[in-house]
Write a protein that holds these residues in place. Structure first.
Motif: not given
Length: 870
Positions: A224-228, A251-259, A212-217, A199-202
């Motif tokens: 718990l779903f983790l975005l990669d 700049d890195m922080r805002i991109r991570q928080e958007i993801l 982004l792909q999704v991992w499940r825990v 499963v991927t999303v953009t």
């Protein structure tokens, strides 16, 4: 050399043990002692080598060892028992929630009750993607939700390098390393579509899309779903977005928080998961509200205001940070860069979009704050202790201008900890014997913990002594490994085998090395500290652990000072700093110490949870009256450092209301006094049988007081009862008939805001111009101009209270005033409060106010509008 194709090779598992991978991939084993023991029993060395990760452990085991286990009747019996208990646990998923809310029991699977978003999750040392208390809290939240049967999913980021590994150089200065995790041997799996593809999303970033792909825990019954983002389809600068937790620049922080926020909502949508409620745990994920609003606008043809009503009605926000610098702020130009193509889809102007993240919407110079965005898009808001709730109301009062501080709609839910995860196995066996099984299944029932008094003092103390012995042995091993890694001489290595003593009063101090936590408070008077630690009759030893943020040189300097002190010849056996603090080390410490020390600068500790974990293990707390300890403390269960620091009115002093240097000196002196005069003498006060009877009595009192009230079960039940269920029911009302409720509420709010400038209290009259005797009634009338509004649009209230020396009202009682009808034409009405009887004598006063009122509002001051008399 790059591979042209990759594939997984599964470990060999004999048929009689075919469910071992299933057990390994569900983190239920992290809080089930027998399940954990099953993997340890297979091969203890492989268990340690794998980092307590059963998935990786199975890849390390030789085939012959697994075949031998499959032929071992004793192991098979253990395995079958664990499988049976696991099946029973999953079958009992209805739990407390299903029994309490049968009308909502269907909310699971693709329609869970809540989705919990957080930047980090501390579930187990086998998934090292957490930095400290926030992550541990999130992990405990999921475990307790699973135990209680609360249908919940969670969303985070899949960090390939996690936070960082900590090493100290020869000077004691913290060094960071970022080894890549082998995520394919962690207890998580890729989420795949029916055709087998991931499963991927953009998510759009300036000039490109990030995939982004999704991992499940699996965490019991919670997911718990983790975005990669580390995928070949992404540019190199985007692949690293999910490398490090709290790494990089703004700049890195805002991109991570958007993801996390926008990508997280899209991932749930792509998987067909539609939660009723979204829980924003700290501001990092607040962008999720923007994506939810955009989706609601597209799906239901709503305006922005209508969609925001539906979003806010089903959104919970928990703030964790009482320190202003701890909140994320982004400058307007950075927001424009990343959202310039996004906010037009929400039909917003640039100014209206940026106003969502500003306390003063009209201030174009104010940066965009993630916390303010969360506050403006959530109907249910809380801090994480009673004191922190008060601090948060003061910090963010500007979002609701004109609303009295005590009525700012920020509540509190004090944090809690997942007891069966943090309590040691040998103490758990003692609890099983004397408390019965309900301490595991109903840990928030205080009556269960009253049975702690039935545990014989001898058994409790011997159990605790064994845990202290294990702690000392572990500390020696880790210290020796630290010294070896930096090439220490042989004499220093040999000394490591003799640090600490199993029978000595042991103090633990372990947490993030942020400056407000004052890790070096004990070093204020080294001579006095040395005398305390090296007393030949009543010695004391201290174990310290914790990480400073890579860019926090002040925090690193604190670590260096502690290491420097620990190298003094007279202290090297009494003071130890252990590197690379993680969940595994935390369990040793909260289980094996005698005293848990916490020294924050009040009121800058929002809650804290390590002291709760220690108390549930019978460890006594010595702490500043901040966070959770401010409400839990009583002299029978521990010690308080210094005064509470409250004003005469009972409200906490704001940061900066005292000289930090002066407070540090006073608190350090109070800490030394407590240790010298009370703590140490009490620990070494022994009877003829060698038992510290009074110390054990306090251990029992602490367990009884802390375990039920500060358990994660109590916390999750409170979130469910106060926020999740009301939000789910409220948003269902708003969604009826094609979101008619949301449309109606948005129209009503727009009408009220437009008419509000004309609202005023014209006159207030009092029936008794003279003073009252206690017991006599007061009658108040108010003539209120409502303009275009009607009495059904507002609540008119009388606020009665005692008058303080400075003229302010305290102990305020809010009384509704009844509309008697029109006072004169033109929208002026008469309201009355009749038969109001003050409860105490003394100087009293009152005020009259008008606020908007509607059945679909979640909070009285949700709109932030209020008009006062005078």
């Amino acid at each position: 050399m790059e591979p042209i194709r990759t594939f997984m090779v599964a470990p060999f598992i004999p048929e009689p043990l075919s469910r071992l991978p299933e057990l390994a991939y569900n983190l239920w084993w992290t809080w089930d002692y027998d399940a954990r023991a099953l993997f340890v029993r297979l091969d203890r060395r492989a268990w340690e080598q794998s980092g307590h990760n059963p998935v990786r452990m199975l890849t390390l085991l030789e085939r012959r060892l697994l075949e031998a286990a499959a032929a071992d009747e004793g192991f098979l019996a253990h395995y079958r028992e664990v499988c049976q208990r696991f099946d029973e646990y999953l079958r009992a998923r209805r739990g407390w929630f299903g029994h309490t809310y049968p009308d909502l029991e269907h909310l699971e699977g693709s329609a869970p009750l809540a989705a919990y978003f957080c930047a980090e999750f501390g579930l187990t040392e086998a998934i090292p993607m957490y930095s400290g208390g926030l992550g541990n809290l999130a992990g405990d939240h999921l475990k307790a939700a699973s135990d209680l049967g609360v249908p919940m999913v969670a969303v985070g980021l899949m960090y390939h390098q996690g936070y960082f590994r900590q090493h100290l150089n020869a000077d004691g200065w913290q060094q960071e390393s970022y080894p890549d995790h082998d995520i394919y041997t962690m207890p998580m799996r890729l989420v795949r579509r029916p055709d087998g593809l991931p499963v991927t999303v953009t998510v759009a970033l300036p000039g490109r899309n990030v995939v982004l792909q999704v991992w499940r825990v699996d965490v019991g019954t919670a997911r718990l779903f983790l975005l990669d983002a580390n995928l070949p389809a992404n540019a190199p600068e985007d692949r690293v977005l999910t490398d490090r937790l709290y790494g990089g620049d703004q700049d890195m922080r805002i991109r991570q928080e958007i993801l996390l926020g926008i990508g997280g909502v899209r991932a749930l949508t792509a998987m067909g998961i539609e939660p009723r409620v979204f829980h924003v745990n700290e501001g990092h994920s607040a962008f999720l509200a923007l994506e939810r609003i955009r989706q609601l606008m597209d799906r239901h043809d709503l305006t922005f205001d209508e969609a925001r009503e539906a979003c806010a009605a089903s959104q919970v926000f928990t703030t964790h940070t009482p320190v202003p610098a701890g909140h994320d702020y982004f400058p307007p130009d950075l927001m424009q860069r990343y959202f310039g193509d996004y906010y037009p889809a929400m039909k917003l102007t640039r100014e209206a979009f940026l106003a969502l993240g500003r306390q003063d919407p009209g201030n174009e110079q104010e940066p965009f704050c993630m916390t303010v965005l969360a506050l403006r898009t959530s109907a249910y808001i809380n801090g994480v202790s009673r004191l922190h709730g008060a601090v948060a109301r003061r910090m963010w009062q500007g979002v609701w201008p004109g609303v009295p501080e005590q009525e700012v709609p920020i509540h509190s839910v004090t944090n809690g900890v997942h007891l069966t995860f943090w309590i040691s196995e040998d103490l758990a066996q003692l609890y099983d014997r004397y408390l019965g099984p309900r301490w595991r299944t109903e840990p928030d029932d205080a009556a269960v913990w009253d049975q702690v008094e039935e545990i014989p003092d001898e058994e409790l103390w011997r159990t605790h002594e064994r845990r202290r012995e294990r702690l000392v042995a572990m500390a020696r091993r880790r210290l020796r490994a630290q010294l070896e890694s930096r090439g220490a001489p042989a004499a220093e290595l040999a000394e490591a085998d003799h640090v600490l003593e199993p029978g000595t009063l042991t103090i633990g101090f372990a947490r993030r090395f942020a400056t407000y936590k004052r890790a070096t408070l004990l070093l204020q008077d080294l001579t006095r500290l040395t005398r305390l630690l090296t007393d030949s009759r009543r010695p004391v030893q201290i174990i310290v652990a914790g990480k400073a943020h890579p860019r926090d040189d002040a925090g690193k300097e604190m670590i260096r000072r502690i290491v420097e002190a620990a190298r003094r010849p007279e202290l090297r056996r009494r003071l130890v700093f252990l590197e690379d603090y993680d969940i595994a080390l935390a369990r040793y410490l909260v289980q094996g110490c005698d005293l848990w020390l916490n020294t924050p600068r009040r009121p800058e500790e929002a809650s804290g949870t390590s002291g709760m974990k220690a108390a549930a293990n019978g460890v006594l707390n010595l702490s500043v009256l901040d966070g959770w300890w401010n409400e839990a403390y009583c002299p029978a269960i521990g010690w308080a450092i210094g005064p509470g620091g409250e004003t005469p009115e009972g409200t906490a002093l704001p940061p900066g209301a005292y000289d930090p240097a002066v407070r540090d000196r006073l608190d350090a002196h109070a800490l030394y006094e407590l240790l010298e005069q009370q703590v140490v003498p009490l620990f070494y006060e022994r009877g003829p049988d060698g038992l510290p009877r009074e110390w054990v009595r306090r251990m029992k009192a602490s367990i009884r007081a802390v375990a039920p009230h500060y358990s994660a079960h109590r916390m999750v039940r409170e979130y469910t009862e106060r926020f999740y269920v009301p939000a789910a029911r409220r948003v269902a009302r708003l969604a009826e008939q094609g979101m008619q409720g949301a449309r109606e509420l948005a129209r009503w709010k727009a009408r009220v805001r437009a008419a509000w400038p004309a609202v005023r209290v014209e006159e207030v009259s009092l029936s008794q111009p003279h003073d009252l005797r206690l017991g006599e009634a007061l009658q108040v009338q108010a003539r209120v101009a409502l303009g275009e509004l009607t009495p059904s649009d507002v609540s008119v209230e009388m606020c009665l209270g005692r008058v303080e020396p400075r003229g302010h009202l305290s102990e305020v009682e809010v009384l509704p005033m009844r509309c008697l009808g029109p006072a004169r034409p033109g929208g002026v009405y008469l309201f009355a409060a009749e038969q109001v009887v003050p409860r105490r004598s003394g100087l009293h006063g009152f005020q009259v106010r008008v606020r908007p009122s509607h059945p679909l509002l979640a909070e009285p001051f949700e709109m932030g509008l209020v008009r006062w008399a005078g």
